[in-house]
Scaffold this motif. Structure first.
Motif, PDB file in Angstrom:
ATOM      1  N   SER A   1     -57.134 -15.639  24.157  1.00  0.00           N
ATOM      2  CA  SER A   1     -57.082 -15.041  25.428  1.00  0.00           C
ATOM      3  C   SER A   1     -56.875 -13.616  25.426  1.00  0.00           C
ATOM      4  O   SER A   1     -57.038 -13.062  26.359  1.00  0.00           O
ATOM      5  N   LEU A   2     -56.026 -13.481  24.487  1.00  0.00           N
ATOM      6  CA  LEU A   2     -55.490 -12.044  24.337  1.00  0.00           C
ATOM      7  C   LEU A   2     -56.502 -10.903  23.952  1.00  0.00           C
ATOM      8  O   LEU A   2     -56.508  -9.993  24.189  1.00  0.00           O
ATOM      9  N   GLY A   3     -57.593 -11.655  23.389  1.00  0.00           N
ATOM     10  CA  GLY A   3     -58.518 -10.667  22.662  1.00  0.00           C
ATOM     11  C   GLY A   3     -59.106 -11.065  21.400  1.00  0.00           C
ATOM     12  O   GLY A   3     -58.205 -11.645  20.697  1.00  0.00           O
ATOM     13  N   THR A   4     -60.247 -11.187  21.344  1.00  0.00           N
ATOM     14  CA  THR A   4     -61.093 -11.703  20.002  1.00  0.00           C
ATOM     15  C   THR A   4     -61.171 -10.564  19.002  1.00  0.00           C
ATOM     16  O   THR A   4     -61.540  -9.283  19.482  1.00  0.00           O
ATOM     17  N   ASN A   5     -61.089 -10.758  17.864  1.00  0.00           N
ATOM     18  CA  ASN A   5     -61.432  -9.675  16.737  1.00  0.00           C
ATOM     19  C   ASN A   5     -60.370  -8.489  17.221  1.00  0.00           C
ATOM     20  O   ASN A   5     -61.083  -7.235  16.894  1.00  0.00           O
TER      21      ASN A   5
ATOM     22  N   GLN B   1     -54.618  -9.566  15.449  1.00  0.00           N
ATOM     23  CA  GLN B   1     -54.288 -10.743  16.127  1.00  0.00           C
ATOM     24  C   GLN B   1     -54.353 -12.022  15.194  1.00  0.00           C
ATOM     25  O   GLN B   1     -53.541 -12.728  15.218  1.00  0.00           O
ATOM     26  N   ASP B   2     -55.188 -11.974  14.332  1.00  0.00           N
ATOM     27  CA  ASP B   2     -55.529 -13.111  13.234  1.00  0.00           C
ATOM     28  C   ASP B   2     -54.114 -13.421  12.527  1.00  0.00           C
ATOM     29  O   ASP B   2     -53.595 -14.451  12.294  1.00  0.00           O
ATOM     30  N   ALA B   3     -53.552 -12.431  11.950  1.00  0.00           N
ATOM     31  CA  ALA B   3     -52.278 -12.369  11.246  1.00  0.00           C
ATOM     32  C   ALA B   3     -51.244 -13.152  12.234  1.00  0.00           C
ATOM     33  O   ALA B   3     -50.629 -14.037  11.588  1.00  0.00           O
TER      34      ALA B   3
ATOM     35  N   LEU C   1     -51.653 -14.862  14.627  1.00  0.00           N
ATOM     36  CA  LEU C   1     -52.144 -16.375  14.907  1.00  0.00           C
ATOM     37  C   LEU C   1     -51.869 -17.242  13.799  1.00  0.00           C
ATOM     38  O   LEU C   1     -51.561 -18.309  14.036  1.00  0.00           O
ATOM     39  N   ALA C   2     -52.307 -16.644  12.771  1.00  0.00           N
ATOM     40  CA  ALA C   2     -52.204 -17.651  11.492  1.00  0.00           C
ATOM     41  C   ALA C   2     -50.875 -18.022  11.173  1.00  0.00           C
ATOM     42  O   ALA C   2     -50.564 -19.221  11.060  1.00  0.00           O
ATOM     43  N   THR C   3     -49.845 -17.189  11.551  1.00  0.00           N
ATOM     44  CA  THR C   3     -48.612 -17.395  11.500  1.00  0.00           C
ATOM     45  C   THR C   3     -48.038 -18.695  12.190  1.00  0.00           C
ATOM     46  O   THR C   3     -47.463 -19.570  11.952  1.00  0.00           O
ATOM     47  N   PHE C   4     -48.704 -18.516  13.624  1.00  0.00           N
ATOM     48  CA  PHE C   4     -48.199 -19.560  14.578  1.00  0.00           C
ATOM     49  C   PHE C   4     -48.711 -20.707  14.210  1.00  0.00           C
ATOM     50  O   PHE C   4     -48.224 -22.010  14.507  1.00  0.00           O
ATOM     51  N   ASP C   5     -50.092 -20.696  13.719  1.00  0.00           N
ATOM     52  CA  ASP C   5     -50.739 -21.797  13.340  1.00  0.00           C
ATOM     53  C   ASP C   5     -50.125 -22.675  12.176  1.00  0.00           C
ATOM     54  O   ASP C   5     -50.154 -23.786  12.255  1.00  0.00           O
ATOM     55  N   ASN C   6     -49.785 -21.915  11.005  1.00  0.00           N
ATOM     56  CA  ASN C   6     -48.902 -22.609   9.995  1.00  0.00           C
ATOM     57  C   ASN C   6     -47.730 -23.306  10.577  1.00  0.00           C
ATOM     58  O   ASN C   6     -47.338 -24.382  10.362  1.00  0.00           O
ATOM     59  N   ILE C   7     -47.002 -22.413  11.305  1.00  0.00           N
ATOM     60  CA  ILE C   7     -45.640 -23.195  12.026  1.00  0.00           C
ATOM     61  C   ILE C   7     -45.948 -24.444  12.776  1.00  0.00           C
ATOM     62  O   ILE C   7     -45.464 -25.489  12.438  1.00  0.00           O
ATOM     63  N   LEU C   8     -47.057 -24.317  13.445  1.00  0.00           N
ATOM     64  CA  LEU C   8     -47.259 -25.561  14.237  1.00  0.00           C
ATOM     65  C   LEU C   8     -47.987 -26.679  13.602  1.00  0.00           C
ATOM     66  O   LEU C   8     -47.773 -27.863  13.749  1.00  0.00           O
ATOM     67  N   SER C   9     -48.735 -26.089  12.557  1.00  0.00           N
ATOM     68  CA  SER C   9     -48.974 -27.256  11.651  1.00  0.00           C
ATOM     69  C   SER C   9     -48.201 -28.222  11.057  1.00  0.00           C
ATOM     70  O   SER C   9     -48.090 -29.470  10.889  1.00  0.00           O
ATOM     71  N   VAL C  10     -47.008 -27.456  10.343  1.00  0.00           N
ATOM     72  CA  VAL C  10     -45.904 -27.945   9.841  1.00  0.00           C
ATOM     73  C   VAL C  10     -45.097 -28.753  10.628  1.00  0.00           C
ATOM     74  O   VAL C  10     -44.820 -30.072  10.425  1.00  0.00           O
ATOM     75  N   LEU C  11     -44.968 -28.511  11.917  1.00  0.00           N
ATOM     76  CA  LEU C  11     -44.479 -29.241  13.047  1.00  0.00           C
ATOM     77  C   LEU C  11     -44.993 -30.531  13.395  1.00  0.00           C
ATOM     78  O   LEU C  11     -44.653 -31.516  13.271  1.00  0.00           O
ATOM     79  N   THR C  12     -46.597 -30.306  13.435  1.00  0.00           N
ATOM     80  CA  THR C  12     -47.330 -31.689  13.577  1.00  0.00           C
ATOM     81  C   THR C  12     -47.042 -32.684  12.465  1.00  0.00           C
ATOM     82  O   THR C  12     -46.895 -33.766  12.573  1.00  0.00           O
ATOM     83  N   TYR C  13     -47.092 -32.223  11.130  1.00  0.00           N
ATOM     84  CA  TYR C  13     -46.914 -32.958   9.840  1.00  0.00           C
ATOM     85  C   TYR C  13     -45.407 -33.561  10.101  1.00  0.00           C
ATOM     86  O   TYR C  13     -45.268 -34.709   9.900  1.00  0.00           O
ATOM     87  N   ALA C  14     -44.549 -32.686  10.582  1.00  0.00           N
ATOM     88  CA  ALA C  14     -42.920 -33.220  10.742  1.00  0.00           C
ATOM     89  C   ALA C  14     -43.151 -34.450  11.483  1.00  0.00           C
ATOM     90  O   ALA C  14     -42.490 -35.452  11.533  1.00  0.00           O
ATOM     91  N   LEU C  15     -43.594 -34.251  12.612  1.00  0.00           N
ATOM     92  CA  LEU C  15     -43.722 -35.303  13.899  1.00  0.00           C
ATOM     93  C   LEU C  15     -44.483 -36.365  13.368  1.00  0.00           C
ATOM     94  O   LEU C  15     -43.885 -37.614  13.634  1.00  0.00           O
ATOM     95  N   GLY C  16     -45.381 -36.336  12.759  1.00  0.00           N
ATOM     96  CA  GLY C  16     -46.243 -37.434  11.891  1.00  0.00           C
ATOM     97  C   GLY C  16     -45.234 -38.093  11.116  1.00  0.00           C
ATOM     98  O   GLY C  16     -45.189 -39.649  11.034  1.00  0.00           O
TER      99      GLY C  16
END
Lengths: 403, 232
Positions: A56-60, A262-264, A266-281
């Motif tokens: 929502s902040l802006g694409t591309n 924005q992608d860079a 975003l990718a960082t957050f994406d990684n952090i939260l994916s790891v969080l999901t695995y940890a919760l799992g």
């Protein structure tokens, strides 16, 4: 040899025959599986939420920051970086000359006092152009945004955030009113709709004026940011390279800017939260293991309760392997049913979270469902090897001697 | 068909060794009717378990149909139990959650026989033991005599050559006990080898051959002159 259909029927009858035991084990197994689903759906929901916010902040979106900063990010702390050469409106203009650039908005920022009649307030003033509205996906609640004119031309107009409108004008109509910003006067032509925080800037508390007006107001030709929207996601690297080359050429061969996408971020957050999901799992996976151990205990008790039956099966011609198959099938059937119930409860739980917190798209990821179900069956099988072996080794004479 | 040679069976109880079977030599021919009698602890049940291959001798050899079965693997033993030996226990040992028909079906299921063949055999067995109406009943819904009849049907469903009965009437009233004995003897008359452990003298007297055991040894092995009409 035993026929598989008979084995399943026999196991099923055993499960039906000991109802309390079966129900307790089903509860344990289904809670294990359900907790994996619910916790991973929370992590996944957080990931999707952050992703959505960034979109929502802006694409591309490409952001050009003056100064050679190693820090990537767009917090306010970056704006104090030492700037060897100013980014100017001419620089921004030069960047429009690339076929993959969709639009560009320069940004100048500073603090000023806004006053109307006897009311005054310190606000963040953003000097920019018309393009910013669509680059950042903002919208107006009333009026118009900045006019589509030459960036170099100052004009006495401004667009204000919702909170400023509420606090300065309260019940009055703000549109068309003249306000004083610092030493200049301008007319309010639009009011932003509420967008909340947008990378460090509270949209509700800004005043937006044409970039040339801001340069005059703050008495500086330098820009704080240049926002570039590339036409496609794939063209982002090309546009970045073009921006660096262009600015370098214009700044006597020095690459004194930082380009952030924005992608860079975003990718960082994406990684952090994916790891969080695995940890919760993984944490929830522990409850699956606990369920497995519980099943093992109950099966051990079940085997000792059923010594006579197992001794009888031996007398009737069941081999060690046959007994192991019968007991293991029982355990795996139990785990499978428990797993299926757990999947259903997990989906229901995730739905409950989505219902309670609509902002959070808490959908359990497919891998969590597949993994927790297989782990349920595998733990069921592994933990029941011990009771099954114990049963197979039972001495039929002793087993049958019980009257 | 059954031949035991110098069979010993020892148990360790504390630091004492108990000789449950002490140098047993025994031959039983196909179709015989043998009762094994003796006081508690004389080794009669151990002998029966050993013949049924539920127990193994400490030393000595056991030939079943001229085959030395002392050294067979566990899988083959299970197969022999399934096909050649039927057990009837004092406590019936029916699986409580299974119906009468399902209990009878168990040995066929364990042998992996097709359901259609199983059904035919089971209904035949139910009919011959007068249990057709009880086929769907669970053991708890059956009387003692009916339970033992189900157990006999289960023991004979694979048409074994040997039927081993350990106090088959021990948990039954006199009337049902007589019925069960009649059934077992009828099976014997059709050629099955019947070996029965009992401590009831009147039952022992019905058999053609009676073996008395004391302290793990065969005390006497007599052929009885019997007249079924007077005994029953």
């Amino acid at each position: 040899m035993l026929q598989s259909r008979d084995v399943i029927t026999f196991a099923w009858q055993a499960l039906k025959g000991y109802r309390t035991r079966t129900i307790l084990m089903l509860i344990a197994m289904s809670i294990g599986v359900a907790s994996v689903l619910v916790l991973t759906s929370l992590g996944e929901g957080a990931r999707r939420y952050v992703r959505g916010e960034f979109a929502s902040l802006g694409t591309n979106l490409i952001i050009v920051i003056p100064g050679r900063s190693e820090t990537s990010g767009a917090g306010l702390s970056n704006m104090m970086g030492v700037t060897p050469r100013d980014l100017t409106l001419a620089d921004a203009n030069a960047l429009t000359r690339h076929p993959k650039v969709k639009q560009i908005a320069p940004l100048n920022i500073g603090g000023a006092e806004i006053s109307w009649q006897n009311r005054k307030r310190e606000v963040t003033v953003m000097g920019t152009s018309r393009e910013l509205l669509s680059i950042r996906h903002w919208s107006l609640s009333r009026g118009k945004f900045l006019p589509d004119s030459d960036w170099e031309r100052a004009s006495p107009v401004c667009v204000i955030g919702k909170k400023i409108r509420d606090e300065i004008f309260s019940a009055h109509n703000a549109l068309g009113q003249w306000v004083r910003i610092g030493d200049n006067r301008c007319r309010i032509i639009g009011i932003l709709s509420s967008e909340g925080q947008s990378i460090g800037i509270n949209v509700d508390e800004v005043v937006i004026i044409p970039v040339a007006s801001a340069q005059a107001l703050f008495n500086t030709p330098s820009l704080f940011r240049i926002f570039i929207e590339a036409k496609t996601r794939k063209s982002i690297p090309k546009v970045i390279q073009f921006s660096k080359d262009t600015i370098k050429a214009r700044h006597q061969g020095e690459e004194d800017i930082t380009v952030v996408t924005q992608d860079a971020v975003l990718a960082t957050f994406d990684n952090i939260l994916s790891v969080l999901t695995y940890a919760l799992g993984g944490i929830a996976g522990i409850s699956l293991a606990v369920a497995g151990i519980l099943i093992m205990n109950v099966m051990l008790v079940a085997v000792s309760q059923r010594t006579a039956e197992i001794g009888l099966l031996k007398a009737l011609g069941a081999s060690h392997k046959g007994i192991i198959i019968l007991i293991l099938t029982e355990a795996m059937l139990l785990s499978a049913i428990g797993g299926i119930i757990g999947l259903a409860i997990g989906q229901l739980g995730a739905w409950g979270i989505r219902y309670a917190v609509p902002e959070l798209p808490a959908y359990p990821p497919i891998w969590a469902a597949v993994l927790s179900f297989s782990v349920a069956i595998i733990t069921g099988a592994i933990f029941c090897l011990l009771p099954a072996r114990k049963a197979s080794k039972l001495d039929p004479v002793l087993a049958l001697a019980k009257r | 068909m059954i031949k035991l040679q110098k069979i010993h069976r020892n148990f360790q109880v504390g630091d004492q060794i108990v000789h449950a079977l002490d140098d047993i030599n025994l031959e039983i021919a196909q179709g015989e009717y043998v009762s094994v009698m003796g006081p508690s602890g004389s080794g009669k049940s151990t002998l029966l378990n050993l013949i049924g291959m539920l127990d193994h001798p400490s030393s000595g050899e056991y030939y079943l149909n001229d085959k030395n079965v002392t050294e067979l693997g566990e899988v083959e033993e299970a197969q022999i139990r399934n096909k050649n030996i039927g057990f009837v226990f004092q406590a019936f040992h029916l699986v409580p959650r299974l119906s009468a028909a399902e209990n009878i079906e168990l040995p066929l299921m364990l042998a992996g026989i097709e359901p259609s063949i199983r059904d035919a055999k089971v209904s035949l067995a139910l009919e011959s033991l007068n249990l057709t109406e009880r086929a769907r009943h669970k053991p708890e819904q059956l009387s003692g005599g009916q339970r033992q009849r189900v157990a006999i049907a289960r023991a004979t469903i694979t048409e074994p050559a040997v039927l081993l009965a350990d106090e088959p009437t021990g948990n039954l009233d006199q009337k049902s006990g007589h019925d069960v004995m009649d059934i077992l003897e009828a099976l014997n008359q059709r050629g099955i080898t019947l070996i029965m452990v009992t401590h009831d003298q009147s039952l022992g007297d019905r058999s053609a051959r009676s073996i008395k055991m004391i302290d793990g040894r065969i005390e006497s092995d007599n052929l009885n002159k019997i007249d079924h009409a007077t005994v029953s």
